[in-house]
Motif scaffolding. Structure first.
Motif, mmCIF file in Angstrom:
data_model
loop_
_atom_site.group_PDB
_atom_site.id
_atom_site.type_symbol
_atom_site.label_atom_id
_atom_site.label_comp_id
_atom_site.label_asym_id
_atom_site.label_seq_id
_atom_site.Cartn_x
_atom_site.Cartn_y
_atom_site.Cartn_z
ATOM 1 N N PHE B 241 -15.990 62.435 21.705
ATOM 2 C CA PHE B 241 -14.693 61.772 21.908
ATOM 3 C C PHE B 241 -14.160 61.339 20.550
ATOM 4 N N ILE B 243 -11.973 58.342 19.315
ATOM 5 C CA ILE B 243 -11.390 57.078 19.784
ATOM 6 C C ILE B 243 -10.925 56.301 18.562
ATOM 7 N N ASN B 244 -9.641 56.062 18.516
ATOM 8 C CA ASN B 244 -9.084 55.250 17.426
ATOM 9 C C ASN B 244 -9.541 55.756 16.050
ATOM 10 N N ILE B 286 -14.751 54.691 27.909
ATOM 11 C CA ILE B 286 -13.776 55.793 27.824
ATOM 12 C C ILE B 286 -12.541 55.455 28.645
ATOM 13 N N ALA B 289 -10.513 52.927 26.709
ATOM 14 C CA ALA B 289 -9.833 53.574 25.579
ATOM 15 C C ALA B 289 -8.638 54.380 26.074
ATOM 16 N N CYS B 290 -8.810 54.984 27.241
ATOM 17 C CA CYS B 290 -7.710 55.758 27.828
ATOM 18 C C CYS B 290 -6.546 54.823 28.176
ATOM 19 N N THR B 294 -6.153 54.646 23.008
ATOM 20 C CA THR B 294 -6.922 54.988 21.808
ATOM 21 C C THR B 294 -7.840 56.199 22.011
ATOM 22 N N LEU B 295 -7.862 56.737 23.226
ATOM 23 C CA LEU B 295 -8.663 57.951 23.476
ATOM 24 C C LEU B 295 -7.852 59.153 23.009
#
Lengths: 356, 356
Positions: B241, B243-244, B286, B289-290, B294-295
């Motif tokens: 993934f 993320i950010n 996750i 983050a979604c 940020t995902l």
């Protein structure tokens, strides 16, 4: 009872039979085998009994790569009056289809498969050893045969039955075995394939078994995969304990194999009015019962060994001795009764045995 | 570099080659194969390259019943200047032996096995498609061949290598795929065989994959077997993934396969100074983050597909859309760079590629 129409090709020569008094488990096979192929779109077709022979598969056959395979194990017994008895074979066929479902493999007509099994045994009937403690081990199995690299269910399968005259599964016989409680490796976890009779479960069990064996233990006792605390199985058997007069066995939870011997023992105990409970059992509970002197008996159960008494459990360097390392009264009674029903020397009040 | 002395028997006829512009993954095999047998007491003996042909095994061969089998997968590429390149084949051989150890199978000399692999590819060199996106898929595998019913390690084994010219693994190609997070079935658990490349892992994964497929999803995302909370793999790939701005992938924990593409991507990201971390990742993280936006990207990695971007994750009826369902910039760059190194169109600063 439906009968499968099978094309039979008898072997032109017959193999020398082994010494029935000195059989080694699973190394000698009879003169014939049963083969039935499944092709997507066509279904099951061309059932055959042919001479026992090697099978020919493409090196890309999916069984070699992605492990779609299920099997069963049961025994045929020769009674004193020359009858051939099977023990609850319908249960094996039901379980075969439950395993098939879990492995995305096609189901098989249980009655027809059983009919094939009976026809094969009839043809190789002379291979059933009549000696006490022996039987003809019957191994139905199914494998994925489509030649295809790529993770997906195979389109084609082969169902086979092979037969092997066998003596006792464990060389130790009915003597109590020493068992090591396994704290590192895991046999199966809920959501996995633990309750299916499929090759991967056995492959994953070998390493811990080998380490235990090198340390002088016959088998391992498996704990659950989530907490490594609750008892699941012993080696490739189900497990029972007698604690303070009550028999307990781990409840079916999705990761334990639904043993037919297990089921029969529960039914037999209920018939005898012996208290029996299926529930979660932690290893700490067994330890405590051992310390308090209430752990009266422990034994594994399975088709191969029927009853395998446990004389010692090793857990975290503590040796828990069960019943002074001797076989318990109930274990012996269960072994005698169950094998008696199986080989026809005891009455069968449950209608478990089926004549071939 | 040690060279294995192989007895070579060339095929008297050559098969018609498939249309290299329309290859289906894993269905067509080349003219030859490599075979090397192991016998307890003797060790590895009689390495041969012979015409591609069916193999003959006793129906009691232990691979059919107890699942001792390991495999590897790698690819050979034809460069524009007609060189043949392998990608980190030494890593495959190391992992093969790690798998062998877990499955109680004999180790193989990694250099000699690699030498066999190169000799086989050289002989079937004309089968390497030069078309963009294609390669020659190389499948080394080992199976237990002793005919014996009884749960114990086999005494005899066969190691083979087969070759298949392949196009893209996923018909969807580099387009983002839709993935269903699996909440019922489990691929592997710590203490099991999840980090070995063995058939049982794939067999146990089929059921969830089939259900996902029927619901319109390409693969499942596997959660851990203990809590069903932490992300493990996607289908038969590792997962990453972004993320950010930071790339995260589940840490190796014993139940995750140690992917060679996974390892290469981590090394490539570090080389690029892109932040990359191996750690536990929960599905809730996750999801959060979604929700927070940020995902940024998600993708699977493996030899077959190299990079497989994820456009949607379904979890408990919530559809989490990743990067508007489009391939992310980093995913595309990783795919281009890695496949570029593999097929020789990009420089290889790591010395990953090996000439045949």
């Amino acid at each position: 009872m439906k009968e499968l129409q099978i094309e039979v090709t008898l072997s032109s020569t017959r193999k020398q039979k082994p010494d029935f008094d000195n059989l080694v488990f699973g190394t000698v096979f009879t003169d014939h085998m049963f083969v039935w192929d499944y092709t997507e779109g066509t279904g099951w077709h061309d059932p055959q009994i042919i001479p026992y022979q090697p099978i020919t598969l493409d090196p890309a056959a999916m069984v070699f790569h992605y492990g779609q395979t299920v099997f069963e194990g049961l025994k045929a017994y020769l009674t004193k009056d020359e009858q051939v008895l099977l023990f609850r074979p319908d249960e094996n066929m039901k379980r075969l289809n439950r395993s098939n479902d879990r492995l995305c493999m096609p189901s098989i007509d249980e009655e027809l498969a059983l009919s094939a099994l009976k026809q094969l045994i009839s043809i190789d009937r002379e291979w059933i050893p009549g000696v006490e403690g022996t039987s003809l081990y019957v191994r139905p199995f199914m494998i994925a045969i489509e030649p295809h690299l790529g993770v997906s269910p195979s389109k084609n399968y082969r169902f086979m039955i092979i037969l092997s005259p066998v003596g006792a599964y464990y060389k130790e016989g009915i003597n109590p075995v020493k068992i090591a409680v396994e704290s590192e490796y895991v046999r199966a976890v809920k959501g996995g394939t633990g309750n299916a009779k499929t090759a991967g479960n056995y492959a994953s069990s070998l390493k811990a078994g080998e380490i235990a064996y090198q340390n002088g233990y016959s088998q391992v006792l498996w704990l659950d995969g989530k907490e490594q605390r609750y008892i699941e199985e012993v080696g490739s058997m189900n497990i029972f304990f007698k604690i303070n007069g009550e028999v307990v066995t781990p409840e079916l939870n999705g990761s334990i194999l639904e043993g037919i011997t297990r089921k029969s023992i529960i039914e037999l105990l209920k018939y005898w009015n012996v208290p029996v409970v299926e529930r979660k059992i932690s290893i700490e509970e067994i330890q405590q019962a051992c310390h308090e002197g209430t752990l009266e008996e422990a034994f594994g159960t399975g088709t191969a060994a029927v009853i395998s008494p446990i004389g010692e459990l090793l857990w975290k360097n503590e040796k828990m001795i069960v019943n002074n390392g001797e076989i318990g009264t109930l274990s012996q009674k269960l072994y005698d009764s169950l094998t008696g029903i199986q080989n026809g020397t005891e009455p069968d009040p449950f209608g478990w045995t089926v004549r071939v």
